[in-house]
Design an enzyme around this catalytic site. Sequence first.
Site, PDB file in Angstrom:
ATOM      1  N   ASP A  40      -7.815  -0.111  11.200  1.00 38.95           N
ATOM      2  CA  ASP A  40      -7.135  -0.907  11.901  1.00 38.95           C
ATOM      3  C   ASP A  40      -6.258  -0.890  10.851  1.00 38.95           C
ATOM      4  O   ASP A  40      -6.614  -1.814  10.147  1.00 38.95           O
ATOM      5  CB  ASP A  40      -7.174  -2.279  13.080  1.00 38.95           C
ATOM      6  CG  ASP A  40      -5.824  -2.786  13.514  1.00 38.95           C
ATOM      7  OD1 ASP A  40      -5.633  -1.902  14.535  1.00 38.95           O
ATOM      8  OD2 ASP A  40      -5.246  -2.930  12.577  1.00 38.95           O
TER       9      ASP A  40
ATOM     10  N   TYR B 294       1.095  -4.742   5.956  1.00 39.47           N
ATOM     11  CA  TYR B 294       0.401  -4.103   5.539  1.00 39.47           C
ATOM     12  C   TYR B 294      -0.235  -4.099   3.572  1.00 39.47           C
ATOM     13  O   TYR B 294      -0.683  -4.393   3.518  1.00 39.47           O
ATOM     14  CB  TYR B 294      -1.201  -4.006   6.106  1.00 39.47           C
ATOM     15  CG  TYR B 294      -1.581  -4.711   7.502  1.00 39.47           C
ATOM     16  CD1 TYR B 294      -1.174  -6.073   8.238  1.00 39.47           C
ATOM     17  CD2 TYR B 294      -2.428  -4.445   7.611  1.00 39.47           C
ATOM     18  CE1 TYR B 294      -1.663  -5.975   9.371  1.00 39.47           C
ATOM     19  CE2 TYR B 294      -3.169  -4.406   9.715  1.00 39.47           C
ATOM     20  CZ  TYR B 294      -2.465  -5.551  10.237  1.00 39.47           C
ATOM     21  OH  TYR B 294      -2.650  -6.018  11.312  1.00 39.47           O
TER      22      TYR B 294
ATOM     23  N   LYS C 160       0.821   0.319  12.905  1.00 38.26           N
ATOM     24  CA  LYS C 160       1.908  -0.264  14.080  1.00 38.26           C
ATOM     25  C   LYS C 160       2.792  -0.357  12.993  1.00 38.26           C
ATOM     26  O   LYS C 160       3.311  -0.090  12.183  1.00 38.26           O
ATOM     27  CB  LYS C 160       1.507  -1.258  13.496  1.00 38.26           C
ATOM     28  CG  LYS C 160       0.037  -2.183  14.287  1.00 38.26           C
ATOM     29  CD  LYS C 160      -0.326  -3.502  14.341  1.00 38.26           C
ATOM     30  CE  LYS C 160      -1.676  -3.587  14.400  1.00 38.26           C
ATOM     31  NZ  LYS C 160      -2.471  -3.515  12.651  1.00 38.26           N
TER      32      LYS C 160
ATOM     33  N   HIS D  90       4.895  -3.683  16.538  1.00 36.88           N
ATOM     34  CA  HIS D  90       4.128  -4.754  15.832  1.00 36.88           C
ATOM     35  C   HIS D  90       3.769  -6.038  16.560  1.00 36.88           C
ATOM     36  O   HIS D  90       3.270  -6.901  16.882  1.00 36.88           O
ATOM     37  CB  HIS D  90       3.894  -4.558  14.168  1.00 36.88           C
ATOM     38  CG  HIS D  90       2.302  -5.031  13.315  1.00 36.88           C
ATOM     39  ND1 HIS D  90       2.716  -5.014  11.806  1.00 36.88           N
ATOM     40  CD2 HIS D  90       1.215  -6.773  14.185  1.00 36.88           C
ATOM     41  CE1 HIS D  90       1.507  -6.270  11.683  1.00 36.88           C
ATOM     42  NE2 HIS D  90       1.160  -6.426  12.545  1.00 36.88           N
TER      43      HIS D  90
END
Length: 279
Positions: free
Chosen positions: A44, A49, A74, A107
């Site tokens: 994931d 990120y 996401k 997200h």
Amino acid sequence: MKSFKLNNGIEIPAIGFGTWQIPDGNEAYQAVKEAITAGYTHIDTAAIYGNEKSVGKAIKDSGLDRSSLFITTKLWNTERGYEKAIAAFEKSLNDLQLDYLDLYLIHWPANEAQFENWAEINADTWKALEYLYQQGKVRAIGVSNFPKEYLKKLLETATVVPSINQIEFHPGYLQEDTVALCQSNTILVQAWSPLGSGRILQNETLLKLAQEKNTSVGQLCIKFALSQGILPLPKSTNPQNIKRNLDIDSFDLTESDIQRIRAFPEMGFSGSDPKKVAF
Ligand code: A2P
């Protein structure tokens, strides 16, 4: 690894490897490689990120068949809306060096603290995900951090029911209303921060319970999420923790253990309330 079946029939491995806060570059690359070697087939990540490139490289270098892996990313908040969401999806796919995704999530919802027309924005973004799904570019679509009221609103206009709602969930933070709505609408809940991002690991009751069962608090939290029909996404950069977070069959949680954990007062909350966040 065991799996859950999503509402569109797709199988999803029951524990996923989370990569939030694992910095891009060697750290993310090594962590994902380590995870795949340990037996994780479900990874994931998210555009925000900043580690999709390293995650993608680790996936590629693993040599595993693409179809044996389940990869989620996401859509970040700056890319909401139909056109932007489609472009953001393509960028993520490219950064991950993949030609399809297993799961794509919104997200965070556009929220009432920032937008008068939050519901409209979320509906429009969801249409883009429905389009990507119908085009076969992604095997399942879902949302993340959608509280009960936001999910209800989305369901009013959705033509594809989300397969997933990924929310903060751990002992001391159960979001019972949201979980109940998801579970009564065939939406699988995924837990981010299933270990409270480390904030609950020193809880005395959990430590005692873990000791009694000859396991760790981390493993206890993972098993607890699963006992609630929730898919945990633990993250770690420590090879020993990466491995042991998959080792959850060597102990049992009784109904009374589960009730004890469920009864905890609020603890370990990240502080990110989706209705209020300013990002
Ligand atoms: P580390 O990277 O050193 O393993 P969450 O998944 O809830 O966000 O929690 C992640 C945090 O919990 C990280 O700080 C991680 O540190 C730590 N962690 C992960 N697995 C375990 C475990 N089995 N026991 C103790 N700490 C763990």
